[in-house]
Motif scaffolding. Structure first.
Motif, mmCIF file in Angstrom:
data_model
loop_
_atom_site.group_PDB
_atom_site.id
_atom_site.type_symbol
_atom_site.label_atom_id
_atom_site.label_comp_id
_atom_site.label_asym_id
_atom_site.label_seq_id
_atom_site.Cartn_x
_atom_site.Cartn_y
_atom_site.Cartn_z
ATOM 1 N N ARG A 145 0.855 -1.181 0.000
ATOM 2 C CA ARG A 145 0.000 0.000 0.000
ATOM 3 C C ARG A 145 0.891 1.230 0.000
ATOM 4 N NH1 ARG A 145 -2.757 0.711 4.947
ATOM 5 N NH2 ARG A 145 -3.717 2.513 3.949
ATOM 6 N N LEU A 147 0.663 3.943 1.615
ATOM 7 C CA LEU A 147 0.940 4.404 2.970
ATOM 8 C C LEU A 147 2.043 3.567 3.612
ATOM 9 C CD1 LEU A 147 0.170 6.355 5.243
ATOM 10 C CD2 LEU A 147 -1.571 4.707 5.968
ATOM 11 N N ALA A 190 3.693 11.752 -0.708
ATOM 12 C CA ALA A 190 2.325 12.030 -1.162
ATOM 13 C C ALA A 190 2.263 12.881 -2.437
ATOM 14 C CB ALA A 190 1.526 12.679 -0.037
ATOM 15 N N TYR A 194 1.034 11.781 -6.207
ATOM 16 C CA TYR A 194 -0.104 12.502 -6.780
ATOM 17 C C TYR A 194 0.223 13.080 -8.150
ATOM 18 C CZ TYR A 194 -4.529 15.059 -6.384
ATOM 19 O OH TYR A 194 -5.804 15.521 -6.569
ATOM 20 N N TYR A 247 0.164 12.868 5.109
ATOM 21 C CA TYR A 247 -0.750 11.790 5.481
ATOM 22 C C TYR A 247 -2.134 12.018 4.871
ATOM 23 C CZ TYR A 247 -3.432 8.623 8.467
ATOM 24 O OH TYR A 247 -4.266 7.635 8.922
ATOM 25 N N TRP A 248 -2.604 13.260 4.938
ATOM 26 C CA TRP A 248 -3.921 13.583 4.372
ATOM 27 C C TRP A 248 -3.931 13.354 2.861
ATOM 28 C CZ3 TRP A 248 -4.895 17.650 0.870
ATOM 29 C CH2 TRP A 248 -6.242 17.855 0.569
ATOM 30 N N LEU A 250 -1.913 11.432 1.118
ATOM 31 C CA LEU A 250 -1.756 10.015 0.802
ATOM 32 C C LEU A 250 -3.100 9.300 0.770
ATOM 33 C CD1 LEU A 250 1.445 8.930 2.789
ATOM 34 C CD2 LEU A 250 1.105 8.790 0.316
ATOM 35 N N HIS A 251 -3.957 9.640 1.721
ATOM 36 C CA HIS A 251 -5.284 9.029 1.742
ATOM 37 C C HIS A 251 -6.072 9.425 0.499
ATOM 38 C CE1 HIS A 251 -5.753 6.706 5.410
ATOM 39 N NE2 HIS A 251 -5.011 7.599 6.027
ATOM 40 N N ARG A 252 -5.928 10.652 0.073
ATOM 41 C CA ARG A 252 -6.622 11.089 -1.142
ATOM 42 C C ARG A 252 -6.090 10.330 -2.359
ATOM 43 N NH1 ARG A 252 -8.164 16.981 -2.530
ATOM 44 N NH2 ARG A 252 -9.354 15.645 -3.922
ATOM 45 N N GLU A 254 -4.746 7.326 -2.392
ATOM 46 C CA GLU A 254 -5.180 5.929 -2.348
ATOM 47 C C GLU A 254 -6.654 5.768 -2.694
ATOM 48 O OE1 GLU A 254 -3.915 4.499 1.540
ATOM 49 O OE2 GLU A 254 -2.262 3.455 0.542
ATOM 50 N N GLN A 255 -7.438 6.825 -2.455
ATOM 51 C CA GLN A 255 -8.863 6.736 -2.740
ATOM 52 C C GLN A 255 -9.176 6.934 -4.217
ATOM 53 O OE1 GLN A 255 -10.562 9.656 -0.131
ATOM 54 N NE2 GLN A 255 -10.268 8.417 1.714
#
Length: 273
Positions: A145, A147, A190, A194, A247-248, A250-252, A254-255
Motif C-alpha cells: 500500500r 501508505l 504524497a 499525486y 498523510y492527508w 496520501l489518503h486522497r 489511495e482513494q
C-alpha cells in the motif's frame, strides 16, 4: 511468478523478494558514497563535498538505469504548472521554516562564491537523495500500500543519517535529525505519488539543506552542539505539519482510482517484467 522473477537478474530478483533489505543496502551504499571522501587525507573540504556529490549521483544514475526505473521514479517532464499545486503547502512550510531560521540566526555566510558552490552542491545532493530514496528505494517497496511504502521508505531514510554519529555529530542533534528525516520523507511521498513528478521534491530538498547552511555557516551540516528545546519544538512543529499534510494527501491518492495517480499495481507490473 517465481520463474519469471529468476529471469530478471540477481539485483532485481533481490529487490522484488527482499525489498526492505534492498532498501537498507541502497541506503548504506548511498551513505558510504557521501562519507568516504571525508576520510581522504589532503583533500580540501570543498573537494571532499564535490567528490561525495559526484559519487552519490553516479550511484543513483546507475541504479535507475540498471533497473530501468527513470519513469517509475517520476523523472518526467512538466506538462502543466498545475503539477506544483499539491506541492504548494510543502513549499510554503519550507519557506516559513527558512524565514524563521534567518530571523533567529541571521545569514552567517557572506562569500558569494561559497554561497554559489553550496547552492549547486545541495541541488546535486537533493537530486541524489531523491533519486535513491523517493526513486529506487520507494519503488522497491511496491506493491505495498502507498501508505506502507511511505512509512518503510521514511524509516530507511531516517536510519541513513545514523552514520553522522561517526563523523562527530552530537547525539541529540542526530536523534533530532532522524526524526526530521522520517517526517520529511513521509511528507514527500504524497505529492510525488499525486503528480508523478519528482523535480519539485529535488528543489525542496535542496532548499531545506541550503537554508540550514546559510543559517549555520556549516558546510557539512554536521553539528557538535545539542539542539535547544526551542529548536526541537520548532522543527517538530514544522516537519510535523508537513508530515500531517502528507498523510492527508496520501489518503486522497489511495482513494483515487483513475489516471496516473494509481502507481502501485502499474509500477509493480513493470518492475516484474
Amino acid at each position: 511468478m517465481s520463474e519469471e522473477v529468476e529471469k530478471k537478474g540477481p539485483m532485481k530478483t533481490f529487490a522484488i523478494r527482499h525489498p526492505f533489505l534492498f532498501g537498507l543496502l541502497v541506503a548504506l551504499i548511498g551513505t558510504l558514497s557521501q562519507t568516504w571522501p571525508l576520510w581522504w587525507p589532503g583533500l580540501s573540504q570543498s573537494a571532499q563535498i564535490l567528490l561525495a556529490r559526484v559519487s552519490g549521483i553516479v550511484i543513483a544514475v546507475f541504479l535507475l538505469t540498471w533497473f530501468n526505473w527513470w519513469q517509475e521514479a517520476s523523472f518526467t517532464r512538466f506538462h502543466s504548472w498545475k503539477t506544483l499545486l499539491p506541492y504548494l503547502p510543502l513549499i510554503l512550510l519550507v519557506l516559513l521554516g527558512f524565514a524563521s531560521l534567518i530571523e533567529t540566526n541571521g545569514i552567517n555566510v557572506t562569500n558569494p562564491g561559497m554561497i554559489l558552490f553550496e547552492a549547486v552542491s545541495f541541488l546535486a545532493g537533493g537530486f541524489m537523495e531523491e533519486a535513491l530514496f523517493r526513486g529506487v528505494i520507494l519503488r522497491a517497496f511496491l506493491p505495498c500500500r502507498l501508505l506502507d511504502a511511505a512509512l518503510l521508505s521514511a524509516v530507511v531514510f531516517s536510519l541513513s543519517h545514523l552514520p553522522n554519529l561517526l563523523l562527530g555529530q552530537d547525539l541529540g542533534t542526530t536523534m533530532m535529525q532522524l526524526v526530521r528525516a522520517c517526517l520529511v520523507e513521509f511528507a514527500f511521498v504524497a505529492p510525488l505519488a499525486y503528480t508523478r513528478n519528482i523535480w519539485p521534491l529535488i528543489i525542496l530538498h535542496a532548499l531545506i539543506n541550503f537554508s540550514s547552511f546559510l543559517s549555520s555557516g556549516n558546510i557539512t551540516l554536521i553539528s557538535t552542539e545539542s539542539p535547544t528545546i526551542a529548536q526541537v519544538l520548532s522543527e517538530v512543529t514544522l516537519f510535523g505539519l508537513m508530515s500531517g499534510y502528507g498523510y492527508w494527501l496520501l489518503h486522497r491518492v489511495e482513494q483515487r482510482s483513475e489516471g496516473s495517480v494509481v502507481i502501485i499495481e502499474q509500477a509493480y507490473t513493470r518492475l516484474s517484467r
